[in-house]
Design a protein around this motif. Structure first.
Motif, short mmCIF file in Angstrom:
data_model
loop_
_atom_site.label_atom_id
_atom_site.label_comp_id
_atom_site.label_asym_id
_atom_site.label_seq_id
_atom_site.Cartn_x
_atom_site.Cartn_y
_atom_site.Cartn_z
N LEU A 80 0.87 -8.41 -10.79
CA LEU A 80 0.97 -7.36 -9.78
C LEU A 80 2.02 -7.69 -8.73
O LEU A 80 2.80 -6.83 -8.31
CB LEU A 80 -0.38 -7.13 -9.10
N LEU A 81 2.04 -8.93 -8.30
CA LEU A 81 3.01 -9.36 -7.31
C LEU A 81 4.43 -9.24 -7.86
O LEU A 81 5.33 -8.75 -7.17
CB LEU A 81 2.72 -10.79 -6.87
N ARG A 83 5.44 -7.23 -10.18
CA ARG A 83 5.76 -5.80 -10.26
C ARG A 83 6.16 -5.25 -8.90
O ARG A 83 7.12 -4.50 -8.77
CB ARG A 83 4.57 -5.01 -10.81
N ASP A 84 5.41 -5.64 -7.86
CA ASP A 84 5.73 -5.18 -6.51
C ASP A 84 7.09 -5.69 -6.06
O ASP A 84 7.84 -4.95 -5.41
CB ASP A 84 4.65 -5.62 -5.52
N THR A 87 9.79 -3.64 -7.88
CA THR A 87 9.91 -2.25 -7.42
C THR A 87 10.19 -2.15 -5.93
O THR A 87 10.41 -1.06 -5.42
CB THR A 87 8.64 -1.45 -7.75
N HIS A 89 8.04 -2.74 -3.57
CA HIS A 89 6.85 -2.35 -2.82
C HIS A 89 6.14 -3.59 -2.31
O HIS A 89 6.15 -4.63 -2.93
CB HIS A 89 5.87 -1.57 -3.72
N SER A 90 5.51 -3.40 -1.18
CA SER A 90 4.73 -4.48 -0.60
C SER A 90 3.39 -3.92 -0.15
O SER A 90 3.34 -2.89 0.49
CB SER A 90 5.46 -5.10 0.59
N HIS A 91 2.31 -4.60 -0.53
CA HIS A 91 0.99 -4.17 -0.09
C HIS A 91 0.87 -4.27 1.42
O HIS A 91 0.11 -3.54 2.03
CB HIS A 91 -0.11 -5.00 -0.75
N ARG A 94 1.85 -1.01 3.24
CA ARG A 94 0.99 0.15 3.04
C ARG A 94 -0.05 0.22 4.14
O ARG A 94 -0.56 -0.78 4.61
CB ARG A 94 0.30 0.08 1.68
#
Length: 108
Positions: A80-81, A83-84, A87, A89-91, A94
């Motif tokens: 998941l990390l 992938r983030d 892309t 994206h960072s949790h 959010r």
């Protein structure tokens, strides 16, 4: 039977059982060693179990399963990390906050 005697007499049996169950000799050796370490801590305090070999196999098997679960969780989180990162994206960026009670209209 003292733990050192159980170790001498039963190490091979414990290890063979674990290799058969787990299919991984390194994991089986690590789990068996952990089980004997736990036994060295607990048996003097709690007394030797009625079936020392069974206790060791059960303790080792449970520790191995815990280790496998930790590995799976780590692999999933790493994926998941990655992938983030790919892309962008960072949790952390959010917004996971709940609206304040004064803004309950936000919930509708």
């Amino acid at each position: 039977m003292a733990l050192d005697a159980v170790f001498r007499d039963q190490w091979g049996r414990v290890l063979a059982t674990l290799v058969g169950v787990l299919g991984d000799i390194e994991l089986a050796e690590e789990a068996a060693a952990d089980a004997f370490a736990v036994a060295a801590e607990r048996w003097p305090r709690d007394g030797e179990p009625a079936n020392p070999t069974g206790w060791l196999v059960t303790t080792a098997r449970r520790r191995a399963v815990d280790q496998l679960r930790r590995r799976q969780v780590l692999a999933a989180k790493t994926k998941l990390l990655a992938r983030d990162i790919e892309t962008g994206h960072s949790h952390r960026s959010r917004s996971w906050t709940t609206p304040s009670p004064s803004r309950t209209s936000d919930w509708n």
